[in-house]
Design a protein around this motif. Sequence first.
Motif, short mmCIF file in Angstrom:
data_model
loop_
_atom_site.label_atom_id
_atom_site.label_comp_id
_atom_site.label_asym_id
_atom_site.label_seq_id
_atom_site.Cartn_x
_atom_site.Cartn_y
_atom_site.Cartn_z
N ILE A 165 28.31 -11.40 29.33
CA ILE A 165 28.20 -10.17 28.55
C ILE A 165 29.07 -10.31 27.30
O ILE A 165 30.18 -10.83 27.37
N ILE A 166 28.56 -9.84 26.16
CA ILE A 166 29.36 -9.75 24.94
C ILE A 166 29.51 -8.27 24.59
O ILE A 166 28.52 -7.55 24.45
N LEU A 167 30.75 -7.83 24.49
CA LEU A 167 31.07 -6.46 24.08
C LEU A 167 31.54 -6.50 22.63
O LEU A 167 32.46 -7.25 22.30
N ALA A 168 30.92 -5.70 21.78
CA ALA A 168 31.28 -5.68 20.36
C ALA A 168 31.73 -4.27 19.99
O ALA A 168 30.91 -3.33 20.01
N ASP A 169 33.02 -4.12 19.67
CA ASP A 169 33.58 -2.80 19.37
C ASP A 169 33.58 -2.57 17.87
O ASP A 169 34.42 -3.09 17.15
N GLU A 170 32.60 -1.80 17.40
CA GLU A 170 32.42 -1.52 15.97
C GLU A 170 32.42 -2.83 15.15
O GLU A 170 33.23 -2.99 14.22
N PRO A 171 31.53 -3.76 15.44
CA PRO A 171 31.59 -5.08 14.80
C PRO A 171 31.27 -5.08 13.31
O PRO A 171 31.60 -6.03 12.61
N ILE A 172 30.64 -4.00 12.81
CA ILE A 172 30.27 -3.98 11.39
C ILE A 172 30.91 -2.82 10.63
O ILE A 172 30.58 -2.58 9.48
N ALA A 173 31.86 -2.12 11.26
CA ALA A 173 32.43 -0.92 10.64
C ALA A 173 33.17 -1.22 9.34
O ALA A 173 33.23 -0.38 8.45
N SER A 174 33.74 -2.42 9.21
CA SER A 174 34.52 -2.75 8.02
C SER A 174 33.77 -3.69 7.07
O SER A 174 34.37 -4.26 6.17
N LEU A 175 32.44 -3.82 7.27
CA LEU A 175 31.66 -4.76 6.47
C LEU A 175 30.73 -4.04 5.51
O LEU A 175 30.28 -2.92 5.77
N ASP A 176 30.41 -4.70 4.40
CA ASP A 176 29.43 -4.17 3.48
C ASP A 176 28.03 -4.33 4.09
O ASP A 176 27.85 -5.07 5.07
N PRO A 177 27.01 -3.64 3.56
CA PRO A 177 25.68 -3.66 4.18
C PRO A 177 25.08 -5.05 4.35
O PRO A 177 24.44 -5.32 5.38
N MET A 178 25.28 -5.96 3.41
CA MET A 178 24.69 -7.29 3.53
C MET A 178 25.33 -8.06 4.69
O MET A 178 24.63 -8.65 5.53
N ASN A 179 26.65 -8.05 4.77
CA ASN A 179 27.33 -8.74 5.87
C ASN A 179 27.07 -8.06 7.20
O ASN A 179 27.00 -8.73 8.24
N ALA A 180 26.95 -6.74 7.19
CA ALA A 180 26.63 -6.02 8.42
C ALA A 180 25.30 -6.48 8.99
O ALA A 180 25.15 -6.70 10.20
N GLN A 181 24.33 -6.67 8.11
CA GLN A 181 23.02 -7.14 8.55
C GLN A 181 23.11 -8.54 9.13
O GLN A 181 22.51 -8.84 10.19
N VAL A 182 23.86 -9.43 8.50
CA VAL A 182 24.01 -10.81 8.98
C VAL A 182 24.65 -10.81 10.37
O VAL A 182 24.20 -11.53 11.27
N VAL A 183 25.69 -10.01 10.57
CA VAL A 183 26.38 -9.97 11.86
C VAL A 183 25.48 -9.40 12.95
O VAL A 183 25.41 -9.94 14.06
N MET A 184 24.76 -8.31 12.65
CA MET A 184 23.88 -7.71 13.65
C MET A 184 22.72 -8.64 14.00
O MET A 184 22.31 -8.73 15.17
N GLU A 185 22.20 -9.35 13.02
CA GLU A 185 21.13 -10.31 13.30
C GLU A 185 21.65 -11.45 14.17
O GLU A 185 20.92 -11.95 15.05
N ALA A 186 22.90 -11.86 13.96
CA ALA A 186 23.48 -12.92 14.79
C ALA A 186 23.61 -12.45 16.24
O ALA A 186 23.28 -13.19 17.18
#
Length: 269
Positions: A165-186
Amino acid sequence: MLQIEQLTKTFGRNNAVDNATISIDRSMMIGIIGRSGAGKSTLLRMLNRLEDSTSGAIHFEGREITSLKTGEKRAWQAQCAMIFQQFNLVPRMDVVSNVLHGTLNRRSTFASLLNLYPQEDIHRAIDILERLGIAEHAPKRAEALSGGQQQRVAIARALMQDPRIILADEPIASLDPMNAQVVMEALRRIHEEDGRMVIANLHTLDTARRYCDRVIGMRDGRIVFDGTPEQLTTGVARDIYGADAGFSEAATSTEIGALDRVGLTPVTA
C-alpha cells in the motif's frame, strides 16, 4: 483486502477521526477529500501506525494491524509506505541516497550509519528514478531539485520499500498545476502497472475524479461520503466541505484549463 472498523482517534476532548469504517475488497486508487482538520491525515497516520488509534481496528488481508508491536510494526510500515506533503527528504544528500533510505527497515544499523548499500539496491534505485523520469538527477543534492521532482524522489523512496500500500498525504498540495499533474499521473501509473493500492489525501475535487477509482469524503472526523467519482456531485461536495451555494469547484481546481476559465493564475510552489 483492507478493513477499517469503527476507527477512532481522540486528542483530549476532540475526535480527530470518529468511528470510521471502510471496507476495500481489492487493490484500487482511493482519494480522501475534506477540509483541513477533517481527519484525513490522522486516518492515514493510523493506517501506517505513525499514530495509535484510541479504539477500533484495522485488518489487512485478515491480519490485525492496530495491535502490532516493535519489529512487526516496523515490518508493517515497510509494507504500507508513506509519502508526505513536504517530501521529508534529506536536503543535502544526493537523490539516489535519499531513494535508498527506503531500504533502511531491512538493513543493519552499522550499514546504515556507514551509508553502505548493495550494488543491486543502487541499480534498483536508479531504475525506479528512470521509471519516474528523473534518473539524470540521481547524483544531485535533493535540495537542488524542484518541488515536483522532489516529490517524485519521495515516491521512488516509497517504491524502494516494495510496499503493498502507498499512502500519500496531500502529495500535490505544495505543487503548481503542471507538477501536480505529473505526480498524480505517476501515482496512478504505479497503481495500474504494479497492482499496488494507493490511498491519497486530496484537496481538489477534479483531481479525485480524474485519478481515483473511489472517493471518500470526511467532515469533522466522520466519513460522510463513500462512492465513485461520478457520484461526487457539486451538491455532495458542498456537504463534505460544509459550503453554501456560493461554493465554486473551479476556484479550487488544479487543472490548468479550469484555472484559465475562471481567470486565475496558478501559484508556483
